[in-house]
Motif scaffolding. Structure first.
Motif, PDB file in Angstrom:
ATOM      1  N   ALA A 133      48.190  52.293  41.056  1.00  0.00           N
ATOM      2  CA  ALA A 133      49.856  51.020  40.648  1.00  0.00           C
ATOM      3  C   ALA A 133      49.315  50.553  39.865  1.00  0.00           C
ATOM      4  CB  ALA A 133      49.154  49.648  42.178  1.00  0.00           C
ATOM      5  N   ARG A 134      50.637  49.983  38.761  1.00  0.00           N
ATOM      6  CA  ARG A 134      50.760  49.566  37.647  1.00  0.00           C
ATOM      7  C   ARG A 134      51.364  48.388  38.023  1.00  0.00           C
ATOM      8  NH1 ARG A 134      52.179  54.758  38.595  1.00  0.00           N
ATOM      9  NH2 ARG A 134      50.634  56.244  37.415  1.00  0.00           N
ATOM     10  N   THR A 135      50.462  46.772  37.412  1.00  0.00           N
ATOM     11  CA  THR A 135      51.917  45.788  37.583  1.00  0.00           C
ATOM     12  C   THR A 135      53.095  45.402  37.735  1.00  0.00           C
ATOM     13  OG1 THR A 135      49.305  44.708  36.957  1.00  0.00           O
ATOM     14  CG2 THR A 135      51.206  43.497  36.068  1.00  0.00           C
ATOM     15  N   PRO A 136      53.838  46.426  36.903  1.00  0.00           N
ATOM     16  CA  PRO A 136      56.234  46.485  36.314  1.00  0.00           C
ATOM     17  C   PRO A 136      55.989  47.220  37.972  1.00  0.00           C
ATOM     18  CG  PRO A 136      54.337  47.525  34.064  1.00  0.00           C
ATOM     19  CD  PRO A 136      52.704  47.333  35.432  1.00  0.00           C
ATOM     20  N   GLU A 137      55.443  47.956  38.611  1.00  0.00           N
ATOM     21  CA  GLU A 137      55.194  48.596  39.726  1.00  0.00           C
ATOM     22  C   GLU A 137      55.305  47.917  40.931  1.00  0.00           C
ATOM     23  OE1 GLU A 137      54.462  52.804  40.367  1.00  0.00           O
ATOM     24  OE2 GLU A 137      55.352  52.988  37.778  1.00  0.00           O
ATOM     25  N   TRP A 138      54.430  46.194  40.809  1.00  0.00           N
ATOM     26  CA  TRP A 138      53.969  46.162  42.313  1.00  0.00           C
ATOM     27  C   TRP A 138      54.914  45.423  42.997  1.00  0.00           C
ATOM     28  CZ3 TRP A 138      53.809  41.828  45.562  1.00  0.00           C
ATOM     29  CH2 TRP A 138      52.562  41.804  45.475  1.00  0.00           C
TER      30      TRP A 138
ATOM     31  N   LEU B  58      48.061  23.889  49.068  1.00  0.00           N
ATOM     32  CA  LEU B  58      48.050  24.025  47.336  1.00  0.00           C
ATOM     33  C   LEU B  58      47.465  25.165  46.640  1.00  0.00           C
ATOM     34  CD1 LEU B  58      50.375  22.769  45.362  1.00  0.00           C
ATOM     35  CD2 LEU B  58      48.573  21.568  44.640  1.00  0.00           C
ATOM     36  N   ASP B  59      47.923  26.649  46.902  1.00  0.00           N
ATOM     37  CA  ASP B  59      47.342  27.509  46.222  1.00  0.00           C
ATOM     38  C   ASP B  59      48.018  27.569  44.768  1.00  0.00           C
ATOM     39  OD1 ASP B  59      46.125  29.903  45.314  1.00  0.00           O
ATOM     40  OD2 ASP B  59      46.034  30.485  47.400  1.00  0.00           O
ATOM     41  N   VAL B  60      48.170  27.180  43.987  1.00  0.00           N
ATOM     42  CA  VAL B  60      48.650  27.903  42.404  1.00  0.00           C
ATOM     43  C   VAL B  60      47.536  27.214  41.061  1.00  0.00           C
ATOM     44  CG1 VAL B  60      50.890  26.726  43.052  1.00  0.00           C
ATOM     45  CG2 VAL B  60      49.755  25.024  41.590  1.00  0.00           C
ATOM     46  N   MET B  61      48.198  28.382  39.977  1.00  0.00           N
ATOM     47  CA  MET B  61      47.452  28.378  38.643  1.00  0.00           C
ATOM     48  C   MET B  61      46.868  27.225  38.518  1.00  0.00           C
ATOM     49  SD  MET B  61      47.243  30.371  35.769  1.00  0.00           S
ATOM     50  CE  MET B  61      47.599  32.429  36.317  1.00  0.00           C
ATOM     51  N   ARG B  62      47.967  25.861  38.551  1.00  0.00           N
ATOM     52  CA  ARG B  62      47.569  24.958  38.038  1.00  0.00           C
ATOM     53  C   ARG B  62      48.424  23.963  38.093  1.00  0.00           C
ATOM     54  NH1 ARG B  62      47.861  23.755  32.010  1.00  0.00           N
ATOM     55  NH2 ARG B  62      47.875  22.163  33.016  1.00  0.00           N
TER      56      ARG B  62
ATOM     57  N   PRO C  46      54.251  38.576  37.517  1.00  0.00           N
ATOM     58  CA  PRO C  46      52.970  38.991  35.845  1.00  0.00           C
ATOM     59  C   PRO C  46      52.301  38.560  35.237  1.00  0.00           C
ATOM     60  CG  PRO C  46      55.809  39.701  36.208  1.00  0.00           C
ATOM     61  CD  PRO C  46      55.585  38.357  36.562  1.00  0.00           C
ATOM     62  N   VAL C  47      52.519  36.863  35.092  1.00  0.00           N
ATOM     63  CA  VAL C  47      51.312  36.824  34.299  1.00  0.00           C
ATOM     64  C   VAL C  47      50.304  34.786  35.332  1.00  0.00           C
ATOM     65  CG1 VAL C  47      51.201  34.172  32.331  1.00  0.00           C
ATOM     66  CG2 VAL C  47      53.325  35.621  31.813  1.00  0.00           C
TER      67      VAL C  47
ATOM     68  N   VAL D 233      43.203  52.534  43.003  1.00  0.00           N
ATOM     69  CA  VAL D 233      43.362  52.174  41.064  1.00  0.00           C
ATOM     70  C   VAL D 233      44.419  51.262  41.920  1.00  0.00           C
ATOM     71  CG1 VAL D 233      44.046  52.630  39.162  1.00  0.00           C
ATOM     72  CG2 VAL D 233      42.769  54.436  40.458  1.00  0.00           C
ATOM     73  N   TRP D 234      43.742  50.307  41.647  1.00  0.00           N
ATOM     74  CA  TRP D 234      44.986  49.183  41.380  1.00  0.00           C
ATOM     75  C   TRP D 234      44.344  47.847  40.850  1.00  0.00           C
ATOM     76  CZ3 TRP D 234      48.656  47.744  45.252  1.00  0.00           C
ATOM     77  CH2 TRP D 234      49.018  45.633  45.401  1.00  0.00           C
ATOM     78  N   PHE D 235      45.534  47.837  39.781  1.00  0.00           N
ATOM     79  CA  PHE D 235      45.133  46.640  38.368  1.00  0.00           C
ATOM     80  C   PHE D 235      45.770  45.538  38.679  1.00  0.00           C
ATOM     81  CE2 PHE D 235      43.423  50.729  35.847  1.00  0.00           C
ATOM     82  CZ  PHE D 235      41.740  50.229  35.583  1.00  0.00           C
ATOM     83  N   GLY D 236      45.821  44.463  38.992  1.00  0.00           N
ATOM     84  CA  GLY D 236      46.839  43.069  39.313  1.00  0.00           C
ATOM     85  C   GLY D 236      47.400  43.011  37.752  1.00  0.00           C
ATOM     86  N   ALA D 237      47.028  41.576  37.303  1.00  0.00           N
ATOM     87  CA  ALA D 237      48.623  41.370  36.249  1.00  0.00           C
ATOM     88  C   ALA D 237      47.749  40.928  35.144  1.00  0.00           C
ATOM     89  CB  ALA D 237      49.277  39.268  36.882  1.00  0.00           C
TER      90      ALA D 237
END
Length: 297
Positions: free
Chosen positions: A176-181, A66-70, A30-31, A147-151
């Motif tokens: 599509a809502r993030t909590p239901e992804w 490597l495909d990560v946020m940090r 989610p983050v 409609v598609w919103f990401g995190a």
């Protein structure tokens, strides 16, 4: 132009040279969002299916992708993996540290714009890692909005956008809502992009996928870096971007979407998106990775 998977089986079938061992490291949540893991899945599938590359976990690795946020935390912190070559995938709007750039043998930016970074980079629309199905072009759809919103977008804000779109008689194909992804939903998103006129959502990989399908992205952003990317895409005519989600009223945003659907702006931007993003980037990146994994030190 590249119109088929990058490597023919005849080039490796029967070869006595062992296939390289490639490890794809990714994350989601989610983050962090889901773009990292989704595009990594596309990339691993193309490498495995098209080339017979061994992506099973064993060490030492010929190539780590490597495909990560940090990536700096993974490289210099909690993980220790033995590899011969390193490739780093950088998400839309993100940059990497000088230390990561020095450690990498290849950096692939997920952006529609050139990047001059450490002299090892691949960037631009030709290297966007999308679902391979977006390489097949077909007549754009006109059945309202997907409609598609990401995190990172507030769930109540998303809900108000969807309800407001329905109130303005805009057909909503795939709310599509993030909590239901769920990972399976992304596979279905392709079909909705093919039948809908616009994609209403947040800036991310699905923005590029929508544009490739001729489904015009109408976007907001979760963060300042994504906001900058959205405005860049707007300036070159790929999407209509309206800034940070926290700074626009959801009902106003929905009314703008409804208005845009009644103009010729959608058709113009649809044509720009299809011309700019051919959907073959996943094959080009796979080719680069294959060459890197089989290249001598």
């Amino acid at each position: 132009p590249l119109t088929r998977p990058f490597i023919r089986r005849s080039s490796w079938k029967g070869s006595t040279v062992p296939f390289p061992k490639i490890l794809v490291v990714t994350e989601s949540g989610p983050v962090v969002g889901y773009g990292h893991s989704v595009r990594s899945g596309h990339l691993a599938a193309v490498l495995d299916a098209a080339t017979g590359v061994d992506v099973h976990q064993s060490e030492p690795w010929d190539l780590v992708v490597l495909d990560v946020m940090r990536p700096d935390l993974w490289l210099f912190g909690r993980e220790t993996v033995d590899w011969r070559k390193l490739a780093v995938i950088v998400g839309a709007g993100w940059t990497i540290s000088e230390e990561v750039g020095a450690a990498a043998d290849l950096v692939v930016y997920q952006t529609a714009f050139p990047v001059d970074d450490y002299g090892l980079s691949r960037a631009g629309p030709d290297f966007l890692i999308l679902d391979p199905r977006y390489a097949a072009k077909s007549p754009p759809g006109d059945a309202g909005a997907v409609v598609w919103f990401g995190a990172g977008i507030d769930a109540d804000w998303m809900e108000r956008v969807i309800l407001s779109l329905l109130d303005t008689a805009v057909p909503v194909s795939f709310p599509a809502r993030t909590p239901e992804w769920d990972p399976g939903w992304h596979g279905a998103l392709y079909h909705h992009h093919r039948r809908c006129a616009v994609h209403v959502g947040s800036v991310g990989m699905t923005t590029y996928e929508a544009a490739a399908a001729g489904c015009v992205p109408i976007t907001v952003a979760r963060s300042l870096d994504h906001d900058a990317t959205g405005h860049q895409l707007d300036r070159i005519g790929i999407c209509d971007h309206f800034g940070l989600a926290t700074e626009i009223d959801p009902e106003v945003f929905a009314s703008v979407v409804a208005e845009l659907l009644r103009t010729d702006e959608v058709k113009r931007k649809r044509d720009v998106g299809i011309r700019t993003i051919d959907g073959l980037g996943v094959f080009r990146v796979a080719e680069e990775l294959w060459r890197l994994a089989t290249k001598g030190d």
